[in-house]
Enzyme design. Structure first.
Site, PDB file in Angstrom:
ATOM      1  N   SER A  59     -13.834  11.352   0.252  1.00 39.64           N
ATOM      2  CA  SER A  59     -14.160  10.013  -0.242  1.00 39.64           C
ATOM      3  C   SER A  59     -14.410   9.100   0.939  1.00 39.64           C
ATOM      4  O   SER A  59     -13.967   9.367   2.067  1.00 39.64           O
ATOM      5  CB  SER A  59     -12.994   9.461  -1.066  1.00 39.64           C
ATOM      6  OG  SER A  59     -13.163   8.082  -1.365  1.00 39.64           O
ATOM      7  N   TYR A  81      -3.989   7.414  -2.137  1.00 41.80           N
ATOM      8  CA  TYR A  81      -5.310   8.003  -2.332  1.00 41.80           C
ATOM      9  C   TYR A  81      -5.990   8.275  -0.990  1.00 41.80           C
ATOM     10  O   TYR A  81      -6.530   9.366  -0.755  1.00 41.80           O
ATOM     11  CB  TYR A  81      -6.171   7.075  -3.188  1.00 41.80           C
ATOM     12  CG  TYR A  81      -7.527   7.635  -3.538  1.00 41.80           C
ATOM     13  CD1 TYR A  81      -7.654   8.642  -4.495  1.00 41.80           C
ATOM     14  CD2 TYR A  81      -8.679   7.163  -2.922  1.00 41.80           C
ATOM     15  CE1 TYR A  81      -8.895   9.167  -4.829  1.00 41.80           C
ATOM     16  CE2 TYR A  81      -9.925   7.674  -3.251  1.00 41.80           C
ATOM     17  CZ  TYR A  81     -10.027   8.673  -4.202  1.00 41.80           C
ATOM     18  OH  TYR A  81     -11.266   9.191  -4.524  1.00 41.80           O
ATOM     19  N   LYS A  92      -7.406  11.800   0.884  1.00 37.24           N
ATOM     20  CA  LYS A  92      -8.809  11.985   1.247  1.00 37.24           C
ATOM     21  C   LYS A  92      -9.007  12.133   2.755  1.00 37.24           C
ATOM     22  O   LYS A  92      -9.911  12.854   3.200  1.00 37.24           O
ATOM     23  CB  LYS A  92      -9.653  10.844   0.678  1.00 37.24           C
ATOM     24  CG  LYS A  92      -9.670  10.816  -0.852  1.00 37.24           C
ATOM     25  CD  LYS A  92     -10.094  12.160  -1.439  1.00 37.24           C
ATOM     26  CE  LYS A  92     -10.176  12.141  -2.954  1.00 37.24           C
ATOM     27  NZ  LYS A  92     -10.628  13.437  -3.512  1.00 37.24           N
TER      28      LYS A  92
END
Length: 273
Positions: free
Chosen positions: A144, A157, A161
């Site tokens: 991401s 998150y 990533k």
């Protein structure tokens, strides 16, 4: 399945019930590949199968957090495709946002287990299959733009990533002697159902709303599918998807101080600490 399918290339996709996984399944299917889609959402898998052109497709329910289930799913898919797997697309993931102090243990654990353990399990389980179809086989992991720089409310998150990008770099070195390609794709904000979520239990506003209010681009999911195709057939390590990801990567490399200030300013506007 006819005998000609023995030489047909085969892509195994996680998170195939919607979004990026579905778009990649449709894209590869339209180009003559055997496509296996997996997910915990069986209804979504059936919907994806209905969108794939041709008859060379297969689905299998898979929770990527279950290491033993990986072996069952891969063996079943390889058998359905005539004994081979050429590409593992490690795509299953969830979005988790919000201040670290507000996240529950379950929210943190779910994000780590699906976004990180699932990628490691998938690479490990797929390795012997990719060995057999090398050179030219490939592992592609969905990272991401949040793996390029971290922002307020993105700690868990972003951690997953950043890790996915690191896994790609490690396995690129580890598997290169065997002719297995490894890469990550780094999308920014993609037109998928994840944008309709709120990030975590304490939020009411959709991610989509916050993205649009910030004036950021939402990239069509088909652009991600093309990027995965390019990753399978190319030789780069990280592939950026969307204008936002490309601008962020450029700024992080050449103007890191400005990126840091922008992230801090954004946190202040959103009420961050």
């Amino acid at each position: 399945m006819n005998s000609g399918s023995q030489a047909m290339r085969h892509i195994f996709i996680t998170g195939g019930a919607s979004g990026i996984g579905r778009a990649v399944a449709v894209y590869f299917g339209a180009r003559g590949w055997f496509v296996t889609v997996t997910d915990v959402n069986v209804t979504g898998l059936q919907d994806t199968l209905g969108l794939i052109e041709g008859g060379f497709k297969y689905s299998h329910q898979l929770d990527v957090r279950d290491r033993d289930a990986w072996d069952v799913a891969l063996e079943s898919a390889a058998t359905a495709a005539g004994g081979r797997i050429d590409v593992m697309f490690n795509n299953a993931g969830i979005g988790t946002g919000g201040a670290l102090s507000d996240l529950t243990k379950d929210e943190i654990d779910a994000c780590l287990d699906i976004n990180l353990r699932g990628v490691l399990y998938g690479g490990q389980a797929a390795y012997p299959y990719l060995q057999r179809t090398a050179p030219g086989s490939a592992l592609v992991n969905t990272a991401s733009a949040a793996g390029i720089t971290g922002g307020s409310g993105m700690s868990v998150y972003s951690a997953t990533k950043f890790a996915v990008r690191g896994i790609a770099e490690s396995l690129d070195a580890e598997w290169a002697p065997e002719g297995i390609k490894v890469s990550s794709i780094c999308p920014s904000f993609i037109e998928t159902p994840l944008l309709d979520g709120t990030g975590h239990h304490g939020e009411n506003e959709q991610i989509r709303t916050r993205v649009l209010e910030a004036g950021l681009e939402i990239t069509p999911v088909e652009e991600v599918a093309k990027t995965v195709w390019d990753a399978v057939h190319g030789d780069d390590l990280h592939y950026l998807v969307g204008k936002t990801a490309k601008k962020l990567n450029f700024a992080k490399r050449w103007m890191p101080g400005r990126v840091r200030k922008q992230q801090r300013d954004a946190a202040g506007l959103l009420g961050g600490n």
